[in-house]
Design a protein around this motif. Sequence first.
Motif, PDB file in Angstrom:
ATOM      1  N   GLU A 100     -14.817  40.332  57.004  1.00 41.06           N
ATOM      2  CA  GLU A 100     -13.571  40.796  57.775  1.00 41.06           C
ATOM      3  C   GLU A 100     -13.457  39.945  58.937  1.00 41.06           C
ATOM      4  O   GLU A 100     -12.413  39.583  59.351  1.00 41.06           O
ATOM      5  N   GLU A 101     -14.477  39.634  59.698  1.00 41.51           N
ATOM      6  CA  GLU A 101     -14.374  38.718  60.888  1.00 41.51           C
ATOM      7  C   GLU A 101     -13.969  37.552  60.431  1.00 41.51           C
ATOM      8  O   GLU A 101     -12.980  36.893  61.275  1.00 41.51           O
ATOM      9  N   ARG A 103     -11.938  36.677  58.125  1.00 40.99           N
ATOM     10  CA  ARG A 103     -10.458  36.659  57.602  1.00 40.99           C
ATOM     11  C   ARG A 103      -9.429  37.021  58.795  1.00 40.99           C
ATOM     12  O   ARG A 103      -8.374  36.766  58.602  1.00 40.99           O
ATOM     13  N   THR A 104      -9.851  37.068  59.908  1.00 42.74           N
ATOM     14  CA  THR A 104      -9.153  37.113  60.984  1.00 42.74           C
ATOM     15  C   THR A 104      -8.525  35.569  61.296  1.00 42.74           C
ATOM     16  O   THR A 104      -7.606  35.491  61.954  1.00 42.74           O
ATOM     17  N   GLN A 105      -9.407  34.633  60.983  1.00 47.04           N
ATOM     18  CA  GLN A 105      -8.908  33.369  61.071  1.00 47.04           C
ATOM     19  C   GLN A 105      -8.495  32.754  59.706  1.00 47.04           C
ATOM     20  O   GLN A 105      -7.531  31.906  59.657  1.00 47.04           O
ATOM     21  N   PRO A 107      -7.127  34.220  56.497  1.00 41.60           N
ATOM     22  CA  PRO A 107      -7.160  35.658  55.565  1.00 41.60           C
ATOM     23  C   PRO A 107      -7.380  35.663  54.223  1.00 41.60           C
ATOM     24  O   PRO A 107      -7.593  36.810  53.688  1.00 41.60           O
ATOM     25  N   LYS A 155     -19.413  33.185  62.781  1.00 44.09           N
ATOM     26  CA  LYS A 155     -19.596  34.584  62.673  1.00 44.09           C
ATOM     27  C   LYS A 155     -20.540  35.483  61.797  1.00 44.09           C
ATOM     28  O   LYS A 155     -20.947  36.508  61.952  1.00 44.09           O
TER      29      LYS A 155
END
Length: 307
Positions: A100-101, A103-105, A107, A155
């Motif tokens: 999830e972290e 996918r902030t960069q 997606p 991450k």
Amino acid sequence: MMHLFLRRLRTLKGKVLVVISITSAVSLATHIGVKQAFPLTYRGDMKLLVEPITTEAKTVQIETISSVPESVPSQDYSHVDYATQIEVLQSPLLLAPILEEIRTQYPTFSLEEFKKGLTIQRLHREQQQVSSPTKIIDVRFQGKDPEQVQFILDKTAKGYIEYGIQAQKANLAKKMQFVDTQLPRLQKRVDMLRSRRQELQERYNLNAPNVQQSPQFPAIARENDELQQQLKIANQTFEQVLTLREQLQLEAAQNNGSWQIISPPKIPRDATGNLIPAPNPSTVMMFGGIVLGLSLGAGTTVLLERR
């Protein structure tokens, strides 16, 4: 004579041109094919120390409890099962929050891509041709985009350290629970031994002067000495467990995970600072293409001469 020499020279030039042409064509085709089949990738890594370098003292204290009569066997809370630990680190349950972290960069980055590029293993030390395991876990990630590889490793490092903190909390809680269940047993043994010794002394008046030298009481005197020694050991064990409990409480209050990043996430660079691609079969295949081109060129010239 000169005419013959020039003729042979032209023939030789023709052969060289044929060899060069065929070699170049085959090498170019090989280069294009290899580049498509094996694109450049980059591999970064980090190293985690997942348990304290020295844990023997607390291990001995925990094991001391189980050696006392009427206590339950201790569980091994101090050593890491590395095979299981690595399985946990690669599990979807642990990777999901890290994903999830990521996918902030990125997606569209998937769990399958994450697991495919991730490699985790326990490091071993080679000494005198003997391989011995260390307390270090090596975490690697490989991908096509070096910026993405670095981001994912950063991450992952953060996620693993957070997991390490939670794992240590759970481990401390188990140790505390075990110690708390044993303290009453140890106290009961101390009280029982003290009571037996006091009863023996009062019954046979062992506190009277020179009573232990009397030939009438050698067996009773030995029993008294044995009880005294057992009571001393029981008191020492009880005090050690109390000290251990205080140490565990202090560790829990400090809230510091035992996991440490001893080598931060990074992709290797050469002496000039350029990123070094991960090894792949392309170099060997390119060399093979050149050899094949030379062989085909030489073979073609032989066939042309025979015509």
